[in-house]
Design a protein around this motif. Structure first.
Motif, PDB file in Angstrom:
ATOM      1  N   SER A   1      17.339 -31.010  37.946  1.00 42.63           N
ATOM      2  CA  SER A   1      15.919 -31.367  37.904  1.00 42.63           C
ATOM      3  C   SER A   1      15.091 -30.089  37.811  1.00 42.63           C
ATOM      4  O   SER A   1      15.582 -28.988  38.086  1.00 42.63           O
ATOM      5  CB  SER A   1      15.516 -32.167  39.156  1.00 42.63           C
ATOM      6  OG  SER A   1      14.177 -32.607  39.064  1.00 42.63           O
ATOM      7  N   GLY A   2      13.830 -30.250  37.398  1.00 41.76           N
ATOM      8  CA  GLY A   2      12.958 -29.084  37.336  1.00 41.76           C
ATOM      9  C   GLY A   2      11.547 -29.487  36.938  1.00 41.76           C
ATOM     10  O   GLY A   2      11.305 -30.583  36.419  1.00 41.76           O
ATOM     11  N   ALA A   3      10.604 -28.590  37.200  1.00 41.14           N
ATOM     12  CA  ALA A   3       9.207 -28.840  36.836  1.00 41.14           C
ATOM     13  C   ALA A   3       8.466 -27.518  36.723  1.00 41.14           C
ATOM     14  O   ALA A   3       8.867 -26.502  37.317  1.00 41.14           O
ATOM     15  CB  ALA A   3       8.523 -29.733  37.871  1.00 41.14           C
ATOM     16  N   PHE A   4       7.383 -27.552  35.948  1.00 36.92           N
ATOM     17  CA  PHE A   4       6.504 -26.392  35.836  1.00 36.92           C
ATOM     18  C   PHE A   4       5.143 -26.775  36.377  1.00 36.92           C
ATOM     19  O   PHE A   4       4.574 -27.816  36.007  1.00 36.92           O
ATOM     20  CB  PHE A   4       6.373 -25.932  34.383  1.00 36.92           C
ATOM     21  CG  PHE A   4       5.656 -24.615  34.242  1.00 36.92           C
ATOM     22  CD1 PHE A   4       6.277 -23.444  34.626  1.00 36.92           C
ATOM     23  CD2 PHE A   4       4.361 -24.558  33.738  1.00 36.92           C
ATOM     24  CE1 PHE A   4       5.622 -22.224  34.523  1.00 36.92           C
ATOM     25  CE2 PHE A   4       3.704 -23.339  33.618  1.00 36.92           C
ATOM     26  CZ  PHE A   4       4.340 -22.177  34.015  1.00 36.92           C
ATOM     27  N   PHE A   5       4.599 -25.927  37.253  1.00 38.92           N
ATOM     28  CA  PHE A   5       3.356 -26.219  37.956  1.00 38.92           C
ATOM     29  C   PHE A   5       2.256 -25.236  37.566  1.00 38.92           C
ATOM     30  O   PHE A   5       2.504 -24.035  37.421  1.00 38.92           O
ATOM     31  CB  PHE A   5       3.574 -26.158  39.467  1.00 38.92           C
ATOM     32  CG  PHE A   5       4.614 -27.127  39.965  1.00 38.92           C
ATOM     33  CD1 PHE A   5       4.277 -28.441  40.256  1.00 38.92           C
ATOM     34  CD2 PHE A   5       5.928 -26.720  40.115  1.00 38.92           C
ATOM     35  CE1 PHE A   5       5.242 -29.337  40.694  1.00 38.92           C
ATOM     36  CE2 PHE A   5       6.903 -27.613  40.559  1.00 38.92           C
ATOM     37  CZ  PHE A   5       6.555 -28.922  40.850  1.00 38.92           C
ATOM     38  N   LEU A   6       1.052 -25.770  37.428  1.00 39.71           N
ATOM     39  CA  LEU A   6      -0.135 -24.966  37.153  1.00 39.71           C
ATOM     40  C   LEU A   6      -0.986 -24.888  38.412  1.00 39.71           C
ATOM     41  O   LEU A   6      -1.223 -25.904  39.073  1.00 39.71           O
ATOM     42  CB  LEU A   6      -0.948 -25.583  36.018  1.00 39.71           C
ATOM     43  CG  LEU A   6      -0.262 -25.679  34.661  1.00 39.71           C
ATOM     44  CD1 LEU A   6      -1.116 -26.490  33.702  1.00 39.71           C
ATOM     45  CD2 LEU A   6       0.014 -24.290  34.098  1.00 39.71           C
ATOM     46  N   LYS A   7      -1.460 -23.683  38.725  1.00 37.14           N
ATOM     47  CA  LYS A   7      -2.270 -23.485  39.924  1.00 37.14           C
ATOM     48  C   LYS A   7      -3.684 -23.065  39.511  1.00 37.14           C
ATOM     49  O   LYS A   7      -3.862 -22.099  38.767  1.00 37.14           O
ATOM     50  CB  LYS A   7      -1.648 -22.403  40.803  1.00 37.14           C
ATOM     51  CG  LYS A   7      -0.214 -22.697  41.230  1.00 37.14           C
ATOM     52  CD  LYS A   7       0.376 -21.568  42.060  1.00 37.14           C
ATOM     53  CE  LYS A   7       0.557 -20.297  41.261  1.00 37.14           C
ATOM     54  NZ  LYS A   7       1.177 -19.202  42.021  1.00 37.14           N
ATOM     55  N   HIS A   8      -4.667 -23.801  40.005  1.00 38.46           N
ATOM     56  CA  HIS A   8      -6.060 -23.460  39.705  1.00 38.46           C
ATOM     57  C   HIS A   8      -6.919 -23.810  40.904  1.00 38.46           C
ATOM     58  O   HIS A   8      -6.990 -24.970  41.311  1.00 38.46           O
ATOM     59  CB  HIS A   8      -6.548 -24.217  38.472  1.00 38.46           C
ATOM     60  CG  HIS A   8      -7.960 -23.881  38.082  1.00 38.46           C
ATOM     61  ND1 HIS A   8      -8.310 -22.653  37.563  1.00 38.46           N
ATOM     62  CD2 HIS A   8      -9.103 -24.601  38.151  1.00 38.46           C
ATOM     63  CE1 HIS A   8      -9.606 -22.635  37.319  1.00 38.46           C
ATOM     64  NE2 HIS A   8     -10.121 -23.803  37.674  1.00 38.46           N
TER      65      HIS A   8
END
Length: 301
Positions: free
Chosen positions: A214-221
């Motif tokens: 499994s995996g994911a890419f996260f955006l931080k703002h």
């Protein structure tokens, strides 16, 4: 006065200042983000960048149309103060004969309701300690986390972006046929730039045999984290990997952020999965406007 400004004529500093200081601020509106994911884009600008509406567009048969690029969850109108957002739609529909675009959850319109579709994403409040957030998981999520312990799953926050992209292509990508190699190249560039700018992080999960599951890419703002892309190994789904992945991200980000945005969906089964973590719906408007000639409308279908 609202002006139509081409990308090459944009005053980039003023534009990005408007995005970051706006009431609706999110990472998707920045010029560098749109430069990566969109074929081309222009902007509707109010006065001296008091409000902006970025518009990704393409051209086909000499007709320009607004479209939603891959790797973009929301755009819309960004403003420092509450504006009459209907005026932007008037200008938009005068400049383009076909529009399909997601607004952000803070945009609202009293006109053109026939061209609006209400959609939903799912968001989780991180304002409480993780231990309290965990108590709101339903029993299925807690059961899946027990499976993850039994299967000895491990989290990794330092993988190469291509690892997640390959997992996505081999699983989700095979179900979404419209994603091209060019789209994946753009995703790779986007992930690399976001990591370099420290606004993106990659989480991958491995099983006891060191296979990615499994995996994911996260955006931080600001105080919001958004799950932009995620995938699991569809052939290896009995180990709780996807639940474990989301739980580890929630645990990590609950320390410094207020909102965890799953990206989510208006599809009931997907929405219910995210709600099983305690998330709730957040509504937004998707514009769909088609004033193309009849023969092109037929072709579009």
């Amino acid at each position: 006065m609202i002006s139509f400004v081409k990308r090459k004529d944009l005053e980039i500093e003023k534009y990005n200042d408007c995005i970051i200081n706006s009431l609706q601020s999110n990472v998707f509106g920045f010029s560098w983000y749109l430069d990566i994911i969109a074929d081309d884009w222009s902007v509707l600008v109010l006065n001296d960048y008091e409000a902006v509406m970025p518009l990704p567009f393409r051209k086909k048969a000499f007709i320009k149309y607004v479209y939603p690029p891959f790797w973009l969850i929301q755009l819309g109108i960004y403003s420092n103060e509450v504006e009459d957002e209907n005026e932007f739609l008037i200008e938009l529909f005068e400049n383009f004969k076909f529009v399909e675009l997601r607004m952000n959850s803070m945009n609202s319109f009293s006109m053109f309701s026939v061209f609006q579709q209400e959609k939903r994403i799912q968001v989780l409040s991180l304002k409480q300690d993780y231990e309290i957030i965990y108590t709101n998981y339903n029993r299925n999520r807690k059961r899946e986390l027990k499976k993850a312990v039994i299967h000895d799953l491990n989290e990794c926050w330092s993988d190469c972006p291509t690892v997640l992209i390959n997992l996505f292509k081999e699983n989700v990508g095979k179900r979404v046929k419209k994603i091209s190699e060019k789209d994946y190249d753009r995703l790779l560039s986007l992930m690399q730039v976001c990591i370099r700018k420290k606004v993106g992080e990659l989480l991958t999960v491995y099983d006891m045999d060191n296979r990615i599951v499994s995996g994911a890419f996260f955006l931080k703002h600001k105080k919001r984290v958004t799950e932009l892309v995620c995938s699991s190994d569809f052939k290896n789904r009995k180990n709780g990997a996807n639940t474990f992945m989301n739980d580890r991200a929630i645990y990590k980000y609950s320390r410094n952020f207020d909102v965890f945005d799953f990206g989510g969906s208006s599809m009931k089964n997907i929405a219910n999965y995210y709600k099983s973590f305690g998330a709730v719906d957040e509504k937004y408007i998707q514009l769909y406007y088609n004033d193309l000639p009849k023969f092109i409308k037929f072709f579009k279908r």
